[in-house]
Design a protein around this motif. Sequence first.
Motif, mmCIF file in Angstrom:
data_model
loop_
_atom_site.group_PDB
_atom_site.id
_atom_site.type_symbol
_atom_site.label_atom_id
_atom_site.label_comp_id
_atom_site.label_asym_id
_atom_site.label_seq_id
_atom_site.Cartn_x
_atom_site.Cartn_y
_atom_site.Cartn_z
ATOM 1 N N LEU A 94 0.810 -1.213 0.000
ATOM 2 C CA LEU A 94 0.000 0.000 0.000
ATOM 3 C C LEU A 94 0.846 1.267 0.000
ATOM 4 O O LEU A 94 0.616 2.183 -0.794
ATOM 5 N N ASP A 95 1.812 1.342 0.890
ATOM 6 C CA ASP A 95 2.593 2.571 1.007
ATOM 7 C C ASP A 95 3.385 2.855 -0.268
ATOM 8 O O ASP A 95 3.535 4.018 -0.672
ATOM 9 N N GLU A 96 3.876 1.818 -0.912
ATOM 10 C CA GLU A 96 4.637 2.007 -2.148
ATOM 11 C C GLU A 96 3.745 2.542 -3.256
ATOM 12 O O GLU A 96 4.098 3.496 -3.963
ATOM 13 N N VAL A 97 2.583 1.928 -3.421
ATOM 14 C CA VAL A 97 1.662 2.335 -4.482
ATOM 15 C C VAL A 97 1.151 3.754 -4.227
ATOM 16 O O VAL A 97 1.145 4.611 -5.124
ATOM 17 N N GLY A 108 -1.289 20.827 -4.600
ATOM 18 C CA GLY A 108 -2.694 20.909 -4.214
ATOM 19 C C GLY A 108 -3.555 19.793 -4.749
ATOM 20 O O GLY A 108 -4.778 19.820 -4.564
ATOM 21 N N GLY A 109 -2.928 18.786 -5.395
ATOM 22 C CA GLY A 109 -3.691 17.674 -5.957
ATOM 23 C C GLY A 109 -4.247 16.755 -4.892
ATOM 24 O O GLY A 109 -3.916 16.851 -3.707
ATOM 25 N N GLN A 110 -5.106 15.835 -5.323
ATOM 26 C CA GLN A 110 -5.801 14.957 -4.396
ATOM 27 C C GLN A 110 -5.654 13.489 -4.786
ATOM 28 O O GLN A 110 -5.742 13.143 -5.964
ATOM 29 N N LEU A 111 -5.455 12.662 -3.778
ATOM 30 C CA LEU A 111 -5.621 11.220 -3.920
ATOM 31 C C LEU A 111 -7.033 10.884 -3.483
ATOM 32 O O LEU A 111 -7.463 11.282 -2.383
ATOM 33 N N VAL A 112 -7.773 10.178 -4.311
ATOM 34 C CA VAL A 112 -9.153 9.816 -3.999
ATOM 35 C C VAL A 112 -9.303 8.306 -4.186
ATOM 36 O O VAL A 112 -8.846 7.748 -5.184
ATOM 37 N N VAL A 113 -9.945 7.677 -3.228
ATOM 38 C CA VAL A 113 -10.100 6.221 -3.235
ATOM 39 C C VAL A 113 -11.578 5.874 -3.102
ATOM 40 O O VAL A 113 -12.269 6.390 -2.215
ATOM 41 N N LEU A 169 -7.148 3.356 4.804
ATOM 42 C CA LEU A 169 -7.258 4.681 5.402
ATOM 43 C C LEU A 169 -5.993 5.047 6.175
ATOM 44 O O LEU A 169 -5.531 6.196 6.124
ATOM 45 N N ALA A 170 -5.411 4.068 6.872
ATOM 46 C CA ALA A 170 -4.178 4.333 7.611
ATOM 47 C C ALA A 170 -3.047 4.699 6.661
ATOM 48 O O ALA A 170 -2.251 5.610 6.938
ATOM 49 N N ALA A 171 -2.962 3.999 5.528
ATOM 50 C CA ALA A 171 -1.911 4.296 4.547
ATOM 51 C C ALA A 171 -2.110 5.689 3.950
ATOM 52 O O ALA A 171 -1.146 6.427 3.743
ATOM 53 N N LEU A 172 -3.354 6.074 3.680
ATOM 54 C CA LEU A 172 -3.621 7.421 3.192
ATOM 55 C C LEU A 172 -3.230 8.464 4.223
ATOM 56 O O LEU A 172 -2.669 9.520 3.891
ATOM 57 N N SER A 173 -3.509 8.191 5.489
ATOM 58 C CA SER A 173 -3.199 9.140 6.556
ATOM 59 C C SER A 173 -1.700 9.366 6.692
ATOM 60 O O SER A 173 -1.268 10.453 7.101
ATOM 61 N N ARG A 174 -0.914 8.362 6.348
ATOM 62 C CA ARG A 174 0.538 8.517 6.449
ATOM 63 C C ARG A 174 1.100 9.477 5.402
ATOM 64 O O ARG A 174 2.256 9.887 5.474
ATOM 65 N N ALA A 227 -22.373 0.393 6.635
ATOM 66 C CA ALA A 227 -22.010 0.982 5.345
ATOM 67 C C ALA A 227 -20.659 0.399 4.952
ATOM 68 O O ALA A 227 -19.632 0.716 5.536
ATOM 69 N N VAL A 228 -20.675 -0.468 3.970
ATOM 70 C CA VAL A 228 -19.476 -1.189 3.560
ATOM 71 C C VAL A 228 -18.674 -0.412 2.525
ATOM 72 O O VAL A 228 -17.474 -0.595 2.382
ATOM 73 N N GLY A 229 -19.340 0.495 1.800
ATOM 74 C CA GLY A 229 -18.645 1.306 0.812
ATOM 75 C C GLY A 229 -17.896 2.453 1.463
ATOM 76 O O GLY A 229 -18.305 2.987 2.492
ATOM 77 N N LEU A 230 -16.790 2.845 0.856
ATOM 78 C CA LEU A 230 -15.916 3.859 1.436
ATOM 79 C C LEU A 230 -15.335 4.728 0.326
ATOM 80 O O LEU A 230 -14.778 4.212 -0.646
ATOM 81 N N LEU A 231 -15.475 6.041 0.466
ATOM 82 C CA LEU A 231 -14.739 6.993 -0.359
ATOM 83 C C LEU A 231 -13.866 7.803 0.579
ATOM 84 O O LEU A 231 -14.284 8.195 1.668
ATOM 85 N N ALA A 232 -12.627 8.042 0.140
ATOM 86 C CA ALA A 232 -11.684 8.806 0.953
ATOM 87 C C ALA A 232 -10.861 9.692 0.040
ATOM 88 O O ALA A 232 -10.482 9.293 -1.066
ATOM 89 N N ALA A 233 -10.583 10.907 0.510
ATOM 90 C CA ALA A 233 -9.790 11.852 -0.267
ATOM 91 C C ALA A 233 -8.778 12.526 0.644
ATOM 92 O O ALA A 233 -9.102 12.899 1.773
ATOM 93 N N VAL A 234 -7.552 12.668 0.162
ATOM 94 C CA VAL A 234 -6.514 13.376 0.904
ATOM 95 C C VAL A 234 -5.809 14.320 -0.061
ATOM 96 O O VAL A 234 -5.482 13.959 -1.182
ATOM 97 N N ARG A 235 -5.610 15.560 0.399
ATOM 98 C CA ARG A 235 -4.965 16.570 -0.440
ATOM 99 C C ARG A 235 -3.486 16.636 -0.114
ATOM 100 O O ARG A 235 -3.087 16.567 1.042
#
Length: 236
Positions: A94-97, A108-113, A169-174, A227-235
């Motif tokens: 995860l962290d590599e990808v 200012g771009g975003q990663l969205v999952v 989510l933890a990998a995104l937070s890092r 709620a099993v579906g998840l959307l997450a965004a980090v700038r």
Amino acid sequence: MDLSTVAVPHTLAHLTPLLPAPPARVLEVGCGRGALAAALIDVGYEVTGVDRDAGMAAAAAERGVPVLHADVRDVSGEYDVVLFTRSLHHAEVLDEVLGHAAGLLAVGGQLVVEEFAWERVDRSAADFLYDTGALLVAAGLLTAEIPTGDLLEAWVGGHDHLHCGSSMLAALSRLGPAPTTVDTAMLWRLLDGRGGAWTEPRNRVPGVLDALRRAEERRVAAGTLPAVGLLAAVRR
């Protein structure tokens, strides 16, 4: 069978508020047959798809989507959004990808999952998923092998090799600030014929899935299903 007429509007409704305005440059990782990429192009985004599966990449290209047959770690360029659509749970590391994906972002771009957090499935969710599948088989709409016995155990055994939602989510937070998250219904999308096939007349299938989506959303709102579906965004 292409069920994008049901799935894509649902994804867009939840995804669009997380995205910058068109014509932002979007790299969709795991674009599959390109249905979502094409819909984003239609509303003004500049989209490039990438998929490791040659057949999927070819299907996306036939839809008119600019597409790369590659692993995202081999992609270069600059994008305003890197969007993972139900593909990140397959990532080897995860962290590599995610680290490489973050390096593709403009300032200012975003990663969205968009993902499914399979570990949120409890006994009620497993019963809803597999009992509904069994009803569809009994009604002659779907041919599939439906688990019997302990349905929650069957679910966990079929998914514990994938990254779970909390790990993603933890990998995104890092990568920076805590992600913005949106929870959605997702079980209905897992009854799309995978592991089996929809029977004729197939024109009934979108209506059936839409009814299942609404039934699941009512139960999620009432608190009787997770709620099993998840959307997450980090700038960045």
